[in-house]
Design a protein around this motif. Structure first.
Motif: not given
Length: 169
Positions: A10-13, A144-149
């Motif tokens: 979930e942290k990359v959502y 998704v958040d591109i940077k986190k993903y």
């Protein structure tokens, strides 16, 4: 070679704030596109002497206007998300739509996603803890958040490489 599927944490959502920004920006873009299409229809009808078409647009019923809005929205989302995985809102917030196999969402997934946006109260489906709406969960897509993903993907690939090197020893 066996394809590996990973659990997408979930942290990359994309955050709920970014999702809201995507919604607002995309709605504004769709309204502008609809306005521009109306202006184009006016100019073309005047230039080509097609006053009947212009009168049709001016006298559209509420249902016809709703249907026109649905068609414009579907075209907008289909054109952008199936080719780039991103809408104008997603470009601005640096987010992207991916499928459950972590590839660009397929056109059929994007079509289902786009149709699901018209489910009554879809916007409220984001109020859950996961932050995925019905138009995400039904076609099995993620925003998704591109940077986190990318950071998470790099970590997983590094761990896979480390595991492969350890097995060789």
């Amino acid at each position: 070679m066996q394809k590996k599927y990973y659990y997408l944490p979930e942290k990359v959502y994309a955050s709920k704030g970014k999702r809201l920004a995507n919604f607002v920006i995309d709605r504004i873009v769709i309204y502008v596109l609809t306005f521009l299409m109306g202006m184009l229809a006016f100019v073309l009808s005047e230039a080509l002497g097609m006053g009947g078409f212009l009168r049709f647009i001016e006298n559209m019923t509420a249902m016809e206007e709703l249907l026109f809005g649905v068609v414009v929205s579907l075209l907008y989302y289909m054109a952008l998300e199936s080719t780039t995985g991103r809408t104008i809102g997603k470009f601005i917030t640096n987010t992207r739509v991916i499928s459950e196999n972590e590839k660009k969402a397929a056109p059929d997934e994007v079509f289902i996603r786009s149709l699901c946006r018209f489910i009554p109260f879809d916007a409220f489906s984001f109020l859950g803890s996961e932050g995925r709406g019905w138009h995400d969960s039904i076609p099995k897509t993620y925003v998704v958040d591109i940077k986190k993903y990318d950071e998470e993907k790099q970590i997983r690939e590094g761990l896979d490489q480390l595991g492969a090197n350890t097995q060789e020893i």
